[in-house]
Design a protein around this motif. Structure first.
Motif, PDB file in Angstrom:
ATOM      1  N   ASP A  89       5.391  19.666  -3.314  1.00  0.00           N
ATOM      2  CA  ASP A  89       4.830  20.001  -1.826  1.00  0.00           C
ATOM      3  C   ASP A  89       4.439  19.173  -0.958  1.00  0.00           C
ATOM      4  OD1 ASP A  89       2.682  18.971  -2.904  1.00  0.00           O
ATOM      5  OD2 ASP A  89       1.630  20.825  -3.481  1.00  0.00           O
ATOM      6  N   GLY A  90       5.010  17.612  -1.250  1.00  0.00           N
ATOM      7  CA  GLY A  90       4.857  16.719  -0.248  1.00  0.00           C
ATOM      8  C   GLY A  90       3.343  16.362  -0.064  1.00  0.00           C
ATOM      9  N   LYS A  91       2.361  16.899  -0.814  1.00  0.00           N
ATOM     10  CA  LYS A  91       0.930  16.757  -0.595  1.00  0.00           C
ATOM     11  C   LYS A  91       0.354  15.385  -1.089  1.00  0.00           C
ATOM     12  CE  LYS A  91      -3.920  18.545  -1.557  1.00  0.00           C
ATOM     13  NZ  LYS A  91      -4.453  19.461  -0.862  1.00  0.00           N
ATOM     14  N   LEU A  92      -0.145  14.777  -0.164  1.00  0.00           N
ATOM     15  CA  LEU A  92      -0.691  13.296  -0.479  1.00  0.00           C
ATOM     16  C   LEU A  92      -2.048  13.588  -1.208  1.00  0.00           C
ATOM     17  CD1 LEU A  92      -0.477  10.248   0.089  1.00  0.00           C
ATOM     18  CD2 LEU A  92      -2.078  10.573   2.026  1.00  0.00           C
ATOM     19  N   ILE A  93      -2.167  12.961  -2.484  1.00  0.00           N
ATOM     20  CA  ILE A  93      -3.151  13.057  -3.154  1.00  0.00           C
ATOM     21  C   ILE A  93      -3.982  11.875  -3.592  1.00  0.00           C
ATOM     22  CG2 ILE A  93      -2.264  15.133  -4.257  1.00  0.00           C
ATOM     23  CD1 ILE A  93      -1.879  13.380  -6.995  1.00  0.00           C
ATOM     24  N   GLY A  94      -3.640  10.557  -3.082  1.00  0.00           N
ATOM     25  CA  GLY A  94      -4.273   9.478  -3.536  1.00  0.00           C
ATOM     26  C   GLY A  94      -3.534   8.179  -2.881  1.00  0.00           C
ATOM     27  N   LEU A  95      -3.816   7.032  -3.527  1.00  0.00           N
ATOM     28  CA  LEU A  95      -3.184   5.860  -3.028  1.00  0.00           C
ATOM     29  C   LEU A  95      -3.119   4.641  -4.126  1.00  0.00           C
ATOM     30  CD1 LEU A  95      -5.389   3.369  -2.226  1.00  0.00           C
ATOM     31  CD2 LEU A  95      -5.752   4.765  -0.210  1.00  0.00           C
ATOM     32  N   VAL A  96      -2.231   3.837  -4.318  1.00  0.00           N
ATOM     33  CA  VAL A  96      -2.207   2.668  -5.039  1.00  0.00           C
ATOM     34  C   VAL A  96      -1.722   1.451  -4.116  1.00  0.00           C
ATOM     35  CG1 VAL A  96      -1.554   3.874  -7.159  1.00  0.00           C
ATOM     36  CG2 VAL A  96       0.179   3.141  -5.733  1.00  0.00           C
TER      37      VAL A  96
ATOM     38  N   LEU B 202       0.775  -1.235   0.086  1.00  0.00           N
ATOM     39  CA  LEU B 202      -0.014  -0.158  -0.061  1.00  0.00           C
ATOM     40  C   LEU B 202       1.016   1.268   0.066  1.00  0.00           C
ATOM     41  CD1 LEU B 202      -2.741   1.296   0.306  1.00  0.00           C
ATOM     42  CD2 LEU B 202      -2.481   1.067   2.970  1.00  0.00           C
ATOM     43  N   LEU B 203       0.667   2.177  -0.934  1.00  0.00           N
ATOM     44  CA  LEU B 203       1.299   3.247  -1.039  1.00  0.00           C
ATOM     45  C   LEU B 203       0.591   4.439  -1.350  1.00  0.00           C
ATOM     46  CD1 LEU B 203       3.745   1.647  -3.610  1.00  0.00           C
ATOM     47  CD2 LEU B 203       4.454   1.902  -1.459  1.00  0.00           C
ATOM     48  N   GLY B 204       1.061   5.769  -0.656  1.00  0.00           N
ATOM     49  CA  GLY B 204       0.653   6.720  -0.834  1.00  0.00           C
ATOM     50  C   GLY B 204       1.058   7.470  -2.135  1.00  0.00           C
ATOM     51  N   VAL B 205       0.154   8.431  -2.907  1.00  0.00           N
ATOM     52  CA  VAL B 205       0.437   9.066  -4.188  1.00  0.00           C
ATOM     53  C   VAL B 205       0.867  10.311  -3.838  1.00  0.00           C
ATOM     54  CG1 VAL B 205      -0.142   9.694  -6.470  1.00  0.00           C
ATOM     55  CG2 VAL B 205      -0.626   7.351  -5.647  1.00  0.00           C
ATOM     56  N   GLU B 206       1.888  10.972  -3.792  1.00  0.00           N
ATOM     57  CA  GLU B 206       2.319  12.279  -3.370  1.00  0.00           C
ATOM     58  C   GLU B 206       2.871  13.248  -4.417  1.00  0.00           C
ATOM     59  OE1 GLU B 206       5.705  12.803  -0.288  1.00  0.00           O
ATOM     60  OE2 GLU B 206       4.103  12.526   0.905  1.00  0.00           O
ATOM     61  N   VAL B 207       2.734  14.298  -4.462  1.00  0.00           N
ATOM     62  CA  VAL B 207       3.185  15.203  -5.155  1.00  0.00           C
ATOM     63  C   VAL B 207       4.558  15.656  -4.678  1.00  0.00           C
ATOM     64  CG1 VAL B 207       2.894  17.617  -6.663  1.00  0.00           C
ATOM     65  CG2 VAL B 207       0.801  16.058  -6.117  1.00  0.00           C
ATOM     66  N   PRO B 208       5.754  15.493  -5.211  1.00  0.00           N
ATOM     67  CA  PRO B 208       7.298  15.958  -4.625  1.00  0.00           C
ATOM     68  C   PRO B 208       7.134  17.153  -4.542  1.00  0.00           C
ATOM     69  CG  PRO B 208       7.288  14.446  -6.541  1.00  0.00           C
ATOM     70  CD  PRO B 208       5.823  14.914  -6.600  1.00  0.00           C
TER      71      PRO B 208
ATOM     72  N   THR C  65      -5.135  -1.617  -7.231  1.00  0.00           N
ATOM     73  CA  THR C  65      -6.099  -0.785  -6.836  1.00  0.00           C
ATOM     74  C   THR C  65      -5.486   0.770  -6.707  1.00  0.00           C
ATOM     75  OG1 THR C  65      -7.279  -2.322  -5.470  1.00  0.00           O
ATOM     76  CG2 THR C  65      -7.677  -0.156  -4.975  1.00  0.00           C
ATOM     77  N   LEU C  66      -6.256   1.501  -7.197  1.00  0.00           N
ATOM     78  CA  LEU C  66      -5.881   2.963  -7.442  1.00  0.00           C
ATOM     79  C   LEU C  66      -7.011   3.884  -7.224  1.00  0.00           C
ATOM     80  CD1 LEU C  66      -3.556   5.235  -8.734  1.00  0.00           C
ATOM     81  CD2 LEU C  66      -4.985   4.877 -10.709  1.00  0.00           C
ATOM     82  N   TYR C  67      -6.597   4.919  -6.557  1.00  0.00           N
ATOM     83  CA  TYR C  67      -7.542   6.195  -6.668  1.00  0.00           C
ATOM     84  C   TYR C  67      -6.713   7.511  -6.209  1.00  0.00           C
ATOM     85  CZ  TYR C  67      -9.054   5.872  -1.777  1.00  0.00           C
ATOM     86  OH  TYR C  67      -8.995   5.974  -0.192  1.00  0.00           O
ATOM     87  N   ILE C  68      -7.296   8.816  -6.941  1.00  0.00           N
ATOM     88  CA  ILE C  68      -6.714   9.796  -6.705  1.00  0.00           C
ATOM     89  C   ILE C  68      -7.773  10.498  -5.834  1.00  0.00           C
ATOM     90  CG2 ILE C  68      -6.095  12.044  -7.470  1.00  0.00           C
ATOM     91  CD1 ILE C  68      -4.183  10.019  -7.990  1.00  0.00           C
ATOM     92  N   GLY C  69      -7.522  10.790  -4.591  1.00  0.00           N
ATOM     93  CA  GLY C  69      -8.646  11.311  -3.616  1.00  0.00           C
ATOM     94  C   GLY C  69      -8.915  12.915  -3.390  1.00  0.00           C
ATOM     95  N   GLU C  70      -7.655  13.568  -4.175  1.00  0.00           N
ATOM     96  CA  GLU C  70      -7.832  15.124  -4.088  1.00  0.00           C
ATOM     97  C   GLU C  70      -8.440  15.354  -5.417  1.00  0.00           C
ATOM     98  OE1 GLU C  70      -7.579  17.144  -1.446  1.00  0.00           O
ATOM     99  OE2 GLU C  70      -6.698  15.560   0.012  1.00  0.00           O
ATOM    100  N   LYS C  71      -9.626  15.783  -5.631  1.00  0.00           N
ATOM    101  CA  LYS C  71     -10.425  16.076  -7.085  1.00  0.00           C
ATOM    102  C   LYS C  71      -9.494  17.019  -7.808  1.00  0.00           C
ATOM    103  CE  LYS C  71     -14.038  16.455  -4.720  1.00  0.00           C
ATOM    104  NZ  LYS C  71     -15.337  16.156  -3.790  1.00  0.00           N
ATOM    105  N   GLU C  72      -8.856  18.127  -7.214  1.00  0.00           N
ATOM    106  CA  GLU C  72      -8.082  19.157  -8.107  1.00  0.00           C
ATOM    107  C   GLU C  72      -7.300  18.469  -8.783  1.00  0.00           C
ATOM    108  OE1 GLU C  72      -6.499  19.953  -3.806  1.00  0.00           O
ATOM    109  OE2 GLU C  72      -8.323  19.312  -4.603  1.00  0.00           O
TER     110      GLU C  72
END
Length: 174
Positions: free
Chosen positions: A67-74, A59-65, A89-96
């Motif tokens: 700003d370090g913002k967590l935006i989803g998971l895979v 289980l891994l978090g999807v982060e934007v390097p 399994t994948l989803y991006i939780g931050e809709k922007e």
């Protein structure tokens, strides 16, 4: 694991608030199996109690390097060395961040990890046939439709079909 747009990293209890928020957002969970509602405390406990990442469940978090913002998971689950297969399994939780290439990059990055580091031969997934955004992502990365499960996903009183899709290690597209 660094992709072009995202960095994948292990999730921990500090991610519980974002995970709880995404799992309770109807737009994010529209095409996902989301189970029963959980409290924020129970979500944090699930992250604390889960076994550490290992071959059978990563289980891994999807982060934007930037700003370090967590935006989803895979997640890659069900991997066995004998079969060389795992389920994605994948989803991006931050809709922007929807529609901006983050899901494609996260999918490509985790699949590359699965093939190169885990020595998988095949990665598979199930996706609701009406989830057009996800289908675009998976096809762009190289997944192909291998079958159709009829009326196995229910949402808002309606039954939907799901595609079974697969990606072989030599089919991953850059």
């Amino acid at each position: 694991m660094l992709g072009d747009l995202v960095e994948l990293r292990a999730m921990d209890t500090s991610d519980a608030e974002a995970l709880w928020r995404w799992n309770h957002d109807p737009a994010v969970m529209r095409w996902m199996e989301n189970g029963h509602p959980q409290s924020p405390a129970r979500t944090a406990a699930r992250l604390t109690e889960r076994a550490p990442n290992g071959y059978g469940d990563v289980l891994l978090g999807v982060e934007v390097p930037e700003d370090g913002k967590l935006i989803g998971l895979v997640r890659l689950t069900g991997a066995e060395p004998e079969t060389g297969c795992a389920e994605l399994t994948l989803y991006i939780g931050e809709k922007e961040y929807w529609g901006r290439g983050y899901a494609t990059d996260a999918t490509r990055t985790v699949c590359r990890y699965g093939f190169e580091e885990m020595r998988l031969h095949r990665i598979e997934l199930d996706v609701v046939t009406e989830n057009h955004a996800a289908l675009r992502v998976y096809r762009k990365v190289g997944f192909v439709e291998e079958g159709r499960l009829r009326q196995v996903f229910r949402r808002n009183g309606r039954w939907y079909d799901m595609f079974v899709m697969g990606l072989l290690e030599g089919d991953l597209r850059s």
